[in-house]
Design a protein around this motif. Sequence first.
Motif, short mmCIF file in Angstrom:
data_model
loop_
_atom_site.label_atom_id
_atom_site.label_comp_id
_atom_site.label_asym_id
_atom_site.label_seq_id
_atom_site.Cartn_x
_atom_site.Cartn_y
_atom_site.Cartn_z
N GLU A 262 21.78 0.01 -5.15
CA GLU A 262 20.94 0.25 -3.97
C GLU A 262 19.96 1.37 -4.25
N PHE A 263 18.86 1.35 -3.51
CA PHE A 263 17.92 2.47 -3.50
C PHE A 263 17.34 2.55 -2.09
N GLU A 264 17.47 3.73 -1.48
CA GLU A 264 17.04 3.93 -0.09
C GLU A 264 17.64 2.85 0.81
N ARG A 265 18.92 2.59 0.59
CA ARG A 265 19.74 1.67 1.40
C ARG A 265 19.29 0.22 1.32
N VAL A 266 18.53 -0.13 0.29
CA VAL A 266 18.12 -1.51 0.07
C VAL A 266 18.79 -2.01 -1.21
N ALA A 267 19.51 -3.14 -1.11
CA ALA A 267 20.19 -3.70 -2.27
C ALA A 267 19.18 -4.18 -3.31
N LEU A 268 19.56 -4.07 -4.59
CA LEU A 268 18.67 -4.40 -5.70
C LEU A 268 19.19 -5.61 -6.47
N ASP A 269 18.26 -6.38 -7.02
CA ASP A 269 18.64 -7.49 -7.89
C ASP A 269 18.26 -7.23 -9.34
N SER A 270 17.76 -6.05 -9.63
CA SER A 270 17.27 -5.77 -10.98
C SER A 270 18.42 -5.33 -11.89
N ILE A 271 18.24 -5.55 -13.18
CA ILE A 271 19.17 -5.10 -14.21
C ILE A 271 18.36 -4.41 -15.30
N GLU A 272 18.88 -3.30 -15.78
CA GLU A 272 18.24 -2.58 -16.89
C GLU A 272 19.26 -2.31 -17.97
N LYS A 273 18.80 -2.30 -19.22
CA LYS A 273 19.69 -1.97 -20.32
C LYS A 273 19.14 -0.78 -21.09
N TYR A 274 20.06 0.09 -21.51
CA TYR A 274 19.72 1.31 -22.23
C TYR A 274 20.22 1.20 -23.66
N CYS A 275 19.33 1.31 -24.62
CA CYS A 275 19.69 1.24 -26.03
C CYS A 275 20.09 2.63 -26.52
N LEU A 276 21.32 2.79 -26.97
CA LEU A 276 21.79 4.10 -27.40
C LEU A 276 21.08 4.59 -28.65
N SER A 277 20.57 3.69 -29.47
CA SER A 277 19.90 4.11 -30.70
C SER A 277 18.45 4.51 -30.46
N SER A 278 17.74 3.81 -29.57
CA SER A 278 16.33 4.12 -29.31
C SER A 278 16.15 5.02 -28.10
N HIS A 279 17.23 5.22 -27.32
CA HIS A 279 17.19 6.08 -26.13
C HIS A 279 16.16 5.59 -25.11
N ALA A 280 16.09 4.29 -24.91
CA ALA A 280 15.08 3.74 -24.01
C ALA A 280 15.70 2.68 -23.11
N TRP A 281 15.20 2.64 -21.86
CA TRP A 281 15.60 1.63 -20.89
C TRP A 281 14.59 0.49 -20.88
N SER A 282 15.08 -0.73 -20.65
CA SER A 282 14.20 -1.89 -20.47
C SER A 282 14.83 -2.82 -19.45
N PHE A 283 14.00 -3.60 -18.77
CA PHE A 283 14.49 -4.50 -17.73
C PHE A 283 15.00 -5.80 -18.34
N GLY A 284 16.04 -6.37 -17.73
CA GLY A 284 16.54 -7.69 -18.08
C GLY A 284 16.27 -8.66 -16.94
N LYS A 285 16.83 -9.84 -17.07
CA LYS A 285 16.62 -10.86 -16.05
C LYS A 285 17.33 -10.45 -14.76
N GLU A 286 16.65 -10.64 -13.62
CA GLU A 286 17.21 -10.24 -12.34
C GLU A 286 18.49 -11.01 -12.02
N LEU A 287 19.33 -10.36 -11.21
CA LEU A 287 20.52 -11.02 -10.69
C LEU A 287 20.13 -12.24 -9.84
N PRO A 288 21.02 -13.22 -9.73
CA PRO A 288 20.75 -14.35 -8.85
C PRO A 288 20.54 -13.94 -7.39
N GLN A 289 21.09 -12.78 -7.01
CA GLN A 289 20.87 -12.23 -5.68
C GLN A 289 21.09 -10.73 -5.73
#
Length: 448
Positions: A262-289
Amino acid sequence: MTRLHVTVEGTLFATDKDLLMTHSEYFRALFQSGMRESTQDEIQLQILGAMGFLITLRVLGGERPILSGEEIVQAVECAAFLQVELLTKHLVNLINSDNCLVMYQAAATYGLLELFHTVALYIRDAYELLGEEVHCLPADLLEYVESLLPSTFVAVGAHTPTFEFLEDVSRTMCYLNENQNQWESLGCIPDDASTFLAGVTTLDNKVFIVGGARGASKQVVERSFCYDADSHSWSDFASPHQLRYEVALVGHEGYLYAIGGEFERVALDSIEKYCLSSHAWSFGKELPQAAAGPPCTKTMGRIFICLWKPQEATIIYEYDTLKDDWISLTSFKKMQSYGHFMVGHRDNLYVMRNGPSDDFLRCAIESFNLTTQQWTALPGQYVNSKGALFTAVTRADTVFTLNRALTLLYKVEDYTWTPIKEKAGFNRGGSLHTFFLRLPKKLELTAN
């Protein structure tokens, strides 16, 4: 597709040359060597078993076969000789108490070092359950197992940072000293960290905290934190692009996956992955809901999540990390309750729920088998008079559950959970985060 015929033990296999070159160091070197065999469309492998090579082809084709003892030995031989990382990963995902001793000795025989070390860690954790069988290992292999650090049960309560209570006991992360049957301190989480509605997971003997909220207003925490058990030290790292609390966090093969929230009480469908070797976040495919705090677990090297649909339906999805896709596996209908979480063991997913609300001490468990695709309700209700079942994590064939009054250990066998031990409870209010770490002895002494 370039066809290739491979003869193993008199059996002819028709396969894809490019597939073998992609996944096997042996075939890649062979076909790029310039030798006579590099231009042939038919070759022979003299020293491998046909069964092992068939298993290799099945795994390269995307299958996840469950293997018996002799199949495991031949698969280990092929993984080592042909240098097939994908097959090695599959073997790692198959480790359990029934095959670990066979797999350990096979890995030692054929020099498959990644599997050798991983299965040795498993045997260290299952040492007590394996009983006398473990002492049938050769002396040098047993000595290596006993030299490893065992997994230790660790817990931290729900802590939200406040200036007034910086020394609040909820900041303390503790481990269970099973021999003394008491909880010992590993020190406090950082002042600015929150475990309230945070994503908490482990990877590579580290604890990661992402997101979380401050107080009843649910002000999102903008920093992420990491505890390194080997060095007994905390550090911070970048937060996801989308700040979030009540997030599911999973550690898997060098990545953290922050799912929903959630963010500001709104549910999220996004997914992010963090690479431990590159220290960077990137978005993945959204949740079905969109989903806040979805139950999530990992088993057999795969990530699973529970999402709710109308009419009391629960749908289990698998997240395919290679294809970055959500795959619907199964669904069932059951009255929802206030407590809902999921753990994995071998090829089973266990979905647990406390309630319904008129009986919060009752915990019902349903199991979904990934191989047979069948649901089974575990017999009876998981009840204790000292508190509801709020958290569960597995170590080998043992499930650790925890509440304020006690730590209750179950042995998982044939679709039943059998209570085997009671240990000290963890006297913290609110929700709990539990996990396993391998704690160096010097850290335990320092903490004590």
